[in-house]
Design an enzyme around this catalytic site. Sequence first.
Site, PDB file in Angstrom:
ATOM      1  N   HIS A 304       0.846  -1.400   0.482  1.00  0.00           N
ATOM      2  CA  HIS A 304       0.331  -0.143   0.071  1.00  0.00           C
ATOM      3  C   HIS A 304       0.767   1.346   0.029  1.00  0.00           C
ATOM      4  CE1 HIS A 304      -3.014  -2.969   0.586  1.00  0.00           C
ATOM      5  NE2 HIS A 304      -2.660  -3.347   1.491  1.00  0.00           N
ATOM      6  N   GLU A 318      -2.627   0.537   7.450  1.00  0.00           N
ATOM      7  CA  GLU A 318      -1.703  -0.466   7.392  1.00  0.00           C
ATOM      8  C   GLU A 318      -0.563  -0.368   6.539  1.00  0.00           C
ATOM      9  OE1 GLU A 318      -1.432  -4.494   4.370  1.00  0.00           O
ATOM     10  OE2 GLU A 318      -3.273  -3.101   5.028  1.00  0.00           O
ATOM     11  N   HIS A 372       2.269  -6.481   4.602  1.00  0.00           N
ATOM     12  CA  HIS A 372       1.789  -6.785   4.746  1.00  0.00           C
ATOM     13  C   HIS A 372       0.361  -6.660   7.050  1.00  0.00           C
ATOM     14  CE1 HIS A 372       0.103  -5.135   0.535  1.00  0.00           C
ATOM     15  NE2 HIS A 372       1.267  -6.631   0.047  1.00  0.00           N
ATOM     16  N   GLU A 433       1.710 -11.716   5.554  1.00  0.00           N
ATOM     17  CA  GLU A 433       0.193 -10.557   6.405  1.00  0.00           C
ATOM     18  C   GLU A 433       0.484 -11.110   8.488  1.00  0.00           C
ATOM     19  OE1 GLU A 433      -2.374  -8.951   5.928  1.00  0.00           O
ATOM     20  OE2 GLU A 433      -2.723  -9.868   3.531  1.00  0.00           O
TER      21      GLU A 433
END
Length: 469
Positions: A304, A318, A372, A433
């Site tokens: 992102h 995040e 992430h 993650e």
Amino acid sequence: MKKYVLTTVMAVLMLMFLLPHTGQAASSGTKIVLDNRELANADVLTVNQTTMVPIRVVSEELGYKVEWNQSAQQVTIGSGADTVVLTINQGMASVNGALVSLTQPAMAQKQTTYVPLRFVSAQMGLQVKWDNAAQKVSLFTSGNPAGGSVGATTPGASDSGTLTPVTTPVGNMALLQAISFSDNRLMITADKSVTVKDSVLAGPNRILLELSNTGFGPAIGSGMSVGDVGTISADNADNVSQIRYFIPKSNPNTVQVVIDLKSANTYKLSKEGTSVFVALDKVTAPNTNVGGNGKKVIVIDAGHGAHDPGAVGNSIREKDINLGIALKVEAILKKNANVDIVMTRSDDTFLELKERVRVAKNVNADVFISIHNNSGSSAATGTETYYQRESSKSLATTLHKYILQATGFKDRKVQYGNFHVIRETNMPAALLEIGFVSHAGDAAQLKNEAFQQKVAEAIAKGLLEYLGL
């Protein structure tokens, strides 16, 4: 929402989502064929010369999860960097956080939601062909080329929409896609090879790079005009105060990038594929080309960035956690003389998924990791690691072992995932993650600098073990 595994067929999912009602529009007789497989019960409409497709079919056949906001009349598909929001009867859609205009908005008819076919294909790279004689719309994912020109005779040719505002190329102009600075090295990536002229200037000391016949791509130049100046921070550099980039009014077909120095500094300019690197010489050991002297090349991708915050929850974004961990991994690994680290982003900037892949391919990376964090219900918690190709499973398994020990979170296992950045790269690649920003306990840890450092050390250990270093 949780980041669901998105396949190349995800593009078609955007075509099909049923409102929370029953019933079905009458069939018009038009067929929809995905990669040579006919989809059942397809009902295609033409509205204002735009081909509209119901969302029902693929959601039912493929079973992908989406969210429907009844009060806002919005359907949200995917999460993070793969998020599209369509609103009934609204002429704007949100694609990865950017507003995009629609020729014909999503609509509801006979208790079914319809979306514009060519808009979807433009956003997600789906190829579309129209066979007028057979009254058939053929859709092709990237692995199943349509052959011939795409959409040359497709109904609804006026459908529009792009991911973000795009700089219009002049002739064969290259478009700048990414700029980052890490480990005393500047990286500039374009969508094609560029010609670079470099100069050393004094009063104050700086290095000037001039990229001829080049403009800004959407990730770099969104909202910028000729003469506007963008900056990249260099907080951890010994002799660099900042990096500036702009298109000068005196030469609007050239991008200039300036490295502002605290004192005079020698450097080495090199090119790898469509990326340009400026390595500033260190007093103790000059940098070489990426991967020089037999070093293993590790590309670290902080998910992102900029307008795309990723998952948001418990007062954190995040993108900030991803970058914080990524920078800590970089700081640890650059102490190892046997590895060369390349960051896809080193501050709050944004790259399209394909550009993150391009960076890794340009430098012939030995491994690629994308960092992430997850989101879901307030009860969802845990650490999971994804791989896409069998050749990447060992990397994902090794990393997961160390990360899980560091987080102490619930073990959500190593899983197959068809995410773009680990699918389109051609080296071992894993998507991490770390935890759930939507879970109060996970989030409290993720915000903690000491916890981030612990996770970063775990990632570094896993990478070095996998590479045998």
